[in-house]
Design an enzyme around this catalytic site. Sequence first.
Site, short mmCIF file in Angstrom:
data_model
loop_
_atom_site.label_atom_id
_atom_site.label_comp_id
_atom_site.label_asym_id
_atom_site.label_seq_id
_atom_site.Cartn_x
_atom_site.Cartn_y
_atom_site.Cartn_z
CE LYS A 126 -4.40 1.10 0.17
NZ LYS A 126 -5.61 0.40 -0.31
CG ASP A 166 -7.35 3.44 -0.93
OD1 ASP A 166 -7.94 2.35 -0.85
OD2 ASP A 166 -7.33 4.25 0.01
#
Length: 446
Positions: A126, A166
């Site tokens: 991430k 995201d």
Amino acid sequence: MDPRVEQFMSQIIAKNPAEEEFHQAVQEVAESLVPFVEENPKYKHAKILERIAEPERVILFRVPWLDDKGEVQINKGYRIEMNSAIGPYKGGLRFHPTVSLGILKFLAYEQVFKNSLTTLPMGGGKGGSNFDPKGKSDNEVMRFCQSFMTELFRHIGPNTDIPAGDIGVGGREIGFLFGQYKRLRNEFTGVLTGKGIEWGGSLIRPEATGYGTVYFAEEMLKTRGQSLKGKIITISGSGNVAQFATEKATELGARVVTLSDSSGYIYDPNGIDSDKLAFVMELKDIKRGRIKEYAEKYGVEYFEGQRPWGVKCDIALPCATQNEINEENAKTLVNNNCFCISEGANMPSTPEAIEVYLENKILYGPGKAANAGGVAVSGLEMTQNSMRLLWTRQEVDKKLKQIMINIHETCVKYGKEKDGTINYVNGANIGGFVKVADAMLAQGVV
Ligand code: NDP
């Protein structure tokens, strides 16, 4: 708390101070896995649980850029390469002012289990920045993305680490990031997912997380002989995940009555039909406006500074951000007869809220299972890029649906309780863990 979990957590907290969201994510997993690992000593001896909680690599960098006034701005850039036991690192980039090391580590940690659940060969990662795209011009966003990629490009690649979108990173940002990567490497490869359809993207990728969250809810409902038809649904958020969850839920016969953003929520008792949803998509994705304008356009109520959990519903789909449902919200939902929660967002429920769901035996699909559709279709985008072809909408949607059904089956396999109910928290945590843990055992102490 189980004293074994307490002891495990005290080490995690000591090693990773001031990373509250990371502690929360690890503890939720530890509560399912510490007893499981005790019963399976091979994992205990190899310290798999301890190793999974330590990122393989953390990259931190400076992102300098020039705003429209010619002033220098400086943001922080991050990439957490958490685990590559079953495939290259894979996970989104988040651009939001709240981004911190602890938030990205929680997201990267959850991603490891989620990616394993999809059955596709993807490790977990991430990244992101504390950059806020809100209020910035397209040119400012482009200059920021170019600067961000000018450092990130040396750490990623189609067989190494494949970022995606995201919060705050949609099609526009992926385009700018991809353009800069291609320029620096002089290579056209599938290094990012969520790309435009004309340049290597997959059909259904924008829809995948929202659709998948609804497919997962459908599977949970089937275990109680129910369906989405006629159900009242509250949704939070109005971004990518919320929009396509609304679309699919409505298509399957439910009535979605709320949407929100970080300023407040709208309540439309007649339901957000396809015309109204088209207005939301234009408002949020193109005009970059506020959800309040929906209330003005359609003459419905708007609740400033509030979340939609007080509205009576059968099903709730949190699709905005972490910790957006607390214990009190969870009690209100249950008291209003909400009996199904499928998480489009990552970790939207606090641990106390999860306790309430589990005590009341409602159908509760945690994010790492319920929102895995997004990364699953990212995996399918990677496959199409490698094969240099494009599958049809129907093909991708069919594969997505099957993956969500498989994830549900895995949760049932590992989460079935003695009374016949399904603890999806245990199911997702144990189901996601086993494959990664076995791969780590096979690969030795690395
Ligand atoms: P978007 O940026 O498209 O939309 C985010 C939405 O959530 C916006 O409506 C935003 O409101 C709202 N929001 C963001 N932060 C907050 C906050 N602190 N409080 C209240 N509302 C907030 O993001 P996505 O739809 O892509 O992501 C939503 C969630 O889904 C995140 O938790 C993400 O991690 C998760 N997720 C996303 C996937 C994907 O494929 N995109 C895959 C799996 C999970 P505002 O406009 O005011 O900021």
